[in-house]
Scaffold this motif. Structure first.
Motif, PDB file in Angstrom:
ATOM      1  N   ALA A 115     -38.001   7.726 -29.050  1.00 31.16           N
ATOM      2  CA  ALA A 115     -37.228   8.938 -28.768  1.00 31.16           C
ATOM      3  C   ALA A 115     -35.779   8.777 -29.208  1.00 31.16           C
ATOM      4  O   ALA A 115     -35.191   9.703 -29.778  1.00 31.16           O
ATOM      5  N   CYS A 116     -35.214   7.595 -28.974  1.00 26.57           N
ATOM      6  CA  CYS A 116     -33.838   7.336 -29.397  1.00 26.57           C
ATOM      7  C   CYS A 116     -33.722   7.326 -30.920  1.00 26.57           C
ATOM      8  O   CYS A 116     -32.743   7.822 -31.484  1.00 26.57           O
ATOM      9  N   GLY A 117     -34.721   6.771 -31.590  1.00 24.68           N
ATOM     10  CA  GLY A 117     -34.712   6.741 -33.051  1.00 24.68           C
ATOM     11  C   GLY A 117     -34.739   8.133 -33.656  1.00 24.68           C
ATOM     12  O   GLY A 117     -34.025   8.416 -34.620  1.00 24.68           O
ATOM     13  N   VAL A 118     -35.537   9.012 -33.089  1.00 27.07           N
ATOM     14  CA  VAL A 118     -35.631  10.391 -33.587  1.00 27.07           C
ATOM     15  C   VAL A 118     -34.296  11.102 -33.432  1.00 27.07           C
ATOM     16  O   VAL A 118     -33.881  11.862 -34.309  1.00 27.07           O
ATOM     17  N   LYS A 119     -33.598  10.842 -32.330  1.00 27.49           N
ATOM     18  CA  LYS A 119     -32.324  11.513 -32.048  1.00 27.49           C
ATOM     19  C   LYS A 119     -31.111  10.708 -32.529  1.00 27.49           C
ATOM     20  O   LYS A 119     -29.978  11.104 -32.288  1.00 27.49           O
ATOM     21  N   HIS A 120     -31.342   9.577 -33.180  1.00 26.77           N
ATOM     22  CA  HIS A 120     -30.277   8.713 -33.699  1.00 26.77           C
ATOM     23  C   HIS A 120     -29.322   8.251 -32.595  1.00 26.77           C
ATOM     24  O   HIS A 120     -28.105   8.249 -32.760  1.00 26.77           O
ATOM     25  N   VAL A 121     -29.899   7.863 -31.464  1.00 25.17           N
ATOM     26  CA  VAL A 121     -29.130   7.320 -30.349  1.00 25.17           C
ATOM     27  C   VAL A 121     -29.278   5.806 -30.375  1.00 25.17           C
ATOM     28  O   VAL A 121     -30.383   5.286 -30.460  1.00 25.17           O
ATOM     29  N   MET A 122     -28.159   5.111 -30.297  1.00 27.61           N
ATOM     30  CA  MET A 122     -28.178   3.652 -30.347  1.00 27.61           C
ATOM     31  C   MET A 122     -28.868   3.080 -29.103  1.00 27.61           C
ATOM     32  O   MET A 122     -28.705   3.609 -28.007  1.00 27.61           O
ATOM     33  N   THR A 123     -29.621   2.006 -29.300  1.00 25.07           N
ATOM     34  CA  THR A 123     -30.316   1.353 -28.196  1.00 25.07           C
ATOM     35  C   THR A 123     -29.895  -0.106 -28.091  1.00 25.07           C
ATOM     36  O   THR A 123     -29.682  -0.779 -29.096  1.00 25.07           O
ATOM     37  N   THR A 124     -29.800  -0.555 -26.859  1.00 27.33           N
ATOM     38  CA  THR A 124     -29.524  -1.947 -26.557  1.00 27.33           C
ATOM     39  C   THR A 124     -30.527  -2.385 -25.506  1.00 27.33           C
ATOM     40  O   THR A 124     -30.847  -1.610 -24.607  1.00 27.33           O
ATOM     41  N   ALA A 125     -31.024  -3.589 -25.620  1.00 33.59           N
ATOM     42  CA  ALA A 125     -31.927  -4.129 -24.613  1.00 33.59           C
ATOM     43  C   ALA A 125     -31.322  -5.397 -24.038  1.00 33.59           C
ATOM     44  O   ALA A 125     -30.846  -6.260 -24.775  1.00 33.59           O
ATOM     45  N   LEU A 126     -31.332  -5.482 -22.717  1.00 27.17           N
ATOM     46  CA  LEU A 126     -30.818  -6.652 -22.014  1.00 27.17           C
ATOM     47  C   LEU A 126     -31.966  -7.312 -21.280  1.00 27.17           C
ATOM     48  O   LEU A 126     -32.696  -6.652 -20.538  1.00 27.17           O
ATOM     49  N   ILE A 127     -32.124  -8.598 -21.480  1.00 27.46           N
ATOM     50  CA  ILE A 127     -33.184  -9.354 -20.819  1.00 27.46           C
ATOM     51  C   ILE A 127     -32.548 -10.207 -19.728  1.00 27.46           C
ATOM     52  O   ILE A 127     -31.663 -11.021 -19.994  1.00 27.46           O
ATOM     53  N   LEU A 128     -33.011  -9.995 -18.508  1.00 30.31           N
ATOM     54  CA  LEU A 128     -32.517 -10.750 -17.360  1.00 30.31           C
ATOM     55  C   LEU A 128     -33.320 -12.030 -17.190  1.00 30.31           C
ATOM     56  O   LEU A 128     -34.481 -12.087 -17.570  1.00 30.31           O
ATOM     57  N   GLY A 129     -32.721 -13.006 -16.572  1.00 23.34           N
ATOM     58  CA  GLY A 129     -33.431 -14.247 -16.260  1.00 23.34           C
ATOM     59  C   GLY A 129     -33.473 -15.241 -17.385  1.00 23.34           C
ATOM     60  O   GLY A 129     -34.334 -16.120 -17.414  1.00 23.34           O
ATOM     61  N   GLY A 130     -32.557 -15.140 -18.322  1.00 21.16           N
ATOM     62  CA  GLY A 130     -32.544 -16.037 -19.470  1.00 21.16           C
ATOM     63  C   GLY A 130     -32.324 -17.490 -19.120  1.00 21.16           C
ATOM     64  O   GLY A 130     -32.839 -18.387 -19.782  1.00 21.16           O
ATOM     65  N   ALA A 131     -31.583 -17.749 -18.049  1.00 21.35           N
ATOM     66  CA  ALA A 131     -31.277 -19.132 -17.683  1.00 21.35           C
ATOM     67  C   ALA A 131     -32.451 -19.829 -17.003  1.00 21.35           C
ATOM     68  O   ALA A 131     -32.571 -21.049 -17.065  1.00 21.35           O
ATOM     69  N   THR A 132     -33.321 -19.071 -16.364  1.00 22.12           N
ATOM     70  CA  THR A 132     -34.402 -19.670 -15.592  1.00 22.12           C
ATOM     71  C   THR A 132     -35.771 -19.509 -16.232  1.00 22.12           C
ATOM     72  O   THR A 132     -36.757 -20.017 -15.701  1.00 22.12           O
ATOM     73  N   SER A 133     -35.857 -18.821 -17.350  1.00 28.60           N
ATOM     74  CA  SER A 133     -37.147 -18.562 -17.988  1.00 28.60           C
ATOM     75  C   SER A 133     -37.427 -19.557 -19.103  1.00 28.60           C
ATOM     76  O   SER A 133     -36.509 -20.047 -19.759  1.00 28.60           O
ATOM     77  N   SER A 134     -38.697 -19.784 -19.330  1.00 28.04           N
ATOM     78  CA  SER A 134     -39.089 -20.682 -20.417  1.00 28.04           C
ATOM     79  C   SER A 134     -38.885 -19.988 -21.761  1.00 28.04           C
ATOM     80  O   SER A 134     -38.801 -18.757 -21.838  1.00 28.04           O
ATOM     81  N   ASP A 135     -38.835 -20.774 -22.809  1.00 23.53           N
ATOM     82  CA  ASP A 135     -38.701 -20.216 -24.152  1.00 23.53           C
ATOM     83  C   ASP A 135     -39.883 -19.313 -24.482  1.00 23.53           C
ATOM     84  O   ASP A 135     -39.725 -18.288 -25.138  1.00 23.53           O
ATOM     85  N   GLU A 136     -41.067 -19.684 -24.029  1.00 24.61           N
ATOM     86  CA  GLU A 136     -42.261 -18.878 -24.291  1.00 24.61           C
ATOM     87  C   GLU A 136     -42.160 -17.511 -23.614  1.00 24.61           C
ATOM     88  O   GLU A 136     -42.463 -16.481 -24.224  1.00 24.61           O
ATOM     89  N   THR A 137     -41.705 -17.487 -22.369  1.00 21.74           N
ATOM     90  CA  THR A 137     -41.549 -16.232 -21.634  1.00 21.74           C
ATOM     91  C   THR A 137     -40.514 -15.343 -22.312  1.00 21.74           C
ATOM     92  O   THR A 137     -40.725 -14.137 -22.472  1.00 21.74           O
TER      93      THR A 137
END
Length: 170
Positions: A115-137
């Protein structure tokens, strides 16, 4: 030779400068993609913001069952639990920030990103838990979000999100 900074500060370049602030802050939609990130987004919403709206997509169930129509409505909610229409929310946004927890589900990111791509709205994704998660996760979450976000950030602390939204003038 004059440095780039010195040249940009010169009187000759001053005529190209705009001396007024932006007319309005950005309209930012912050969307929690899973239940754990929903708690973080609700905490963020308690802070004062200029034009940030906080939503949840944790009720998104993915593809419809065979024979059922797909709907872009019914699964996006504001923090009071009222159903919101994805298209309306994207139409009123300058930036959509999707928040997901490493190890969680980010299935809603595909339709939000489209939906954002169709309307040319910028998207950002934030992933929580980076310090405690495994590389695989983390890799699995990155694979879910990468096609649907222009910028990806792995956050080791939840406070980083508040700092980032402040920097984006939310």
């Amino acid at each position: 030779m004059e440095s780039e900074s010195a040249r940009m500060s010169s009187a000759a370049e001053a005529k190209f400068r705009i001396d007024r602030p932006n007319s309005q802050p950005r309209a930012i939609k912050v969307i929690a993609l899973d239940a754990p990130s929903e708690a973080v987004v609700k905490g963020l919403a308690a802070s004062p913001w200029q034009r940030a709206s906080f939503l949840t997509a944790s009720a998104f169930s993915g593809a419809p069952r065979r024979g059922e129509p797909f709907s872009v409505g019914g699964w996006l909610n504001d923090l009071a639990g009222r159903t919101k229409d994805l298209v309306d929310e994207v139409n009123s946004a300058d930036l959509v920030v999707m928040v997901a927890t490493a190890g969680g589900s980010a299935a809603a990111a595909a339709i939000i990103g489209e939906a954002c791509g169709v309307k040319h709205v910028m998207t950002t994704a934030l992933i929580l838990g980076g310090a405690t998660s495994s590389d695989e996760t983390l890799s699995k979450m990155l694979a879910q979000l990468r096609p649907h976000a222009m910028m990806l950030v792995i956050s080791s602390a939840d406070e980083y999100i508040k700092d980032m939204l402040t920097a984006l003038r939310a």
